[in-house]
Design an enzyme around this catalytic site. Structure first.
Site, PDB file in Angstrom:
ATOM      1  N   HIS A   1       1.701  80.533  30.712  1.00  0.00           N
ATOM      2  CA  HIS A   1       3.087  80.409  30.629  1.00  0.00           C
ATOM      3  C   HIS A   1       3.622  79.305  30.058  1.00  0.00           C
ATOM      4  O   HIS A   1       4.807  79.181  29.524  1.00  0.00           O
ATOM      5  CB  HIS A   1       3.825  80.820  32.093  1.00  0.00           C
TER       6      HIS A   1
ATOM      7  N   ASP B   1      -2.685  83.592  34.571  1.00  0.00           N
ATOM      8  CA  ASP B   1      -1.842  82.275  34.006  1.00  0.00           C
ATOM      9  C   ASP B   1      -2.669  81.032  33.755  1.00  0.00           C
ATOM     10  O   ASP B   1      -2.167  79.861  33.994  1.00  0.00           O
ATOM     11  CB  ASP B   1      -0.813  81.999  35.267  1.00  0.00           C
TER      12      ASP B   1
ATOM     13  N   SER C   1       3.811  72.389  35.591  1.00  0.00           N
ATOM     14  CA  SER C   1       2.935  73.391  35.489  1.00  0.00           C
ATOM     15  C   SER C   1       1.702  73.230  34.541  1.00  0.00           C
ATOM     16  O   SER C   1       2.169  72.599  33.444  1.00  0.00           O
ATOM     17  CB  SER C   1       3.768  74.580  34.825  1.00  0.00           C
TER      18      SER C   1
END
Length: 266
Positions: free
Chosen positions: A104, A135, A214
């Site tokens: 992402h 992911d 992230s």
């Protein structure tokens, strides 16, 4: 011959003095022993902390900033980079430029992104593999002799094990932030509200994970990569999740050996 008759009270007093004199050196030795043992214990704890700090210092050098938009300045680490550039994190896996991050953060295979190293150098990155189900994505930059992280074994992690989360939350003031915590849960499943999908087999940690973290590494006290930070529960404090490194190990090893990975399709 002169005899000296001592009363019972005098005899008892002399005995007490004798006992105190005999006991005093032993007590002093015991206190000194306890002090030395306490001092040694403190030195050991300090040595362990210093070793952990040096280990994490080494890991930080392999953490990168990743953006989907090019920045004209010398670095993508800006005060408002989170909103303008969609800044995320990544971790260098090999000395020739393979980087692991979240899907992402960088998008699908064949997408392009921009990578900033710890020394401030910028590189164009190409997504060579991505899987939105877990992911994760692998980015390649054209560089050599890079600092890179060692892979751990996420199958051998334990509850309450100490871990460190490293990433680039918000902007330049907080780049490569290190937070310490423990493994709070193993094999967690969460539901993503955006697309009503599920993520499984996640590592739960209370090490603080914020926006911009992230794609950053979750490492053990040996500085080994055991997971990639991916999501946090916004309604609660200290509940974040990382994707276990063993999920992607076979793919990483194939890229390292051959430079490509052929996906199977039905």
């Amino acid at each position: 011959i002169t005899f000296c008759i001592l009363s019972n009270s005098v005899v008892i007093a002399l005995l007490c003095v004798l006992i105190i004199k005999l006991d005093a050196p032993l007590k002093i030795q015991t206190e000194q022993g306890n002090y030395e043992a306490s001092k040694l214990s403190t030195q050991i704890e300090q040595n362990v902390e210093n070793k952990d700090s040096k280990t994490i210092d080494t890991v930080v050098k392999s953490v990168v900033g990743i953006s989907k938009l090019e920045q004209n300045g010398t670095t993508i680490f800006l005060g408002d980079s989170e909103s303008k550039l969609g800044l995320g994190s990544g971790i260098i896996l090999t000395d020739n430029g393979y980087i692991l991050t979240n899907q992402h953060v960088v998008g699908n295979k064949y997408s392009n992104c921009y990578v900033t190293l710890e020394n401030g150098k910028n590189y164009n990155g190409s997504v060579v593999w991505a899987d939105n189900n877990v992911d994760l994505a692998i980015v390649k930059i054209m560089a050599n002799d890079l600092d890179y992280i060692e892979l751990g074994d996420s199958d051998n992690i334990t509850l309450a094990e100490e871990v460190y989360a490293i990433g680039n939350p918000i902007g330049i003031e907080f780049q490569r932030t290190v937070t310490k915590g423990i493994i709070s849960g193993i094999d967690r499943t969460i539901k993503l509200t955006e697309n009503e999908s599920y993520m499984e087999d996640l590592i739960q940690t209370d090490a603080t994970i914020n926006q911009g973290n992230s794609g950053g590494p979750l490492v053990n006290k040996n500085g080994e990569l055991i997971g990639i930070n991916t999501v946090k529960i916004t309604e609660a404090e200290g509940i974040g999740f990382a994707v276990p490194i063993n999920i992607v190990k076979p793919i990483l090893e194939t890229f390292i050996k051959t430079g490509r990975f052929e996906e199977a399709y039905l």
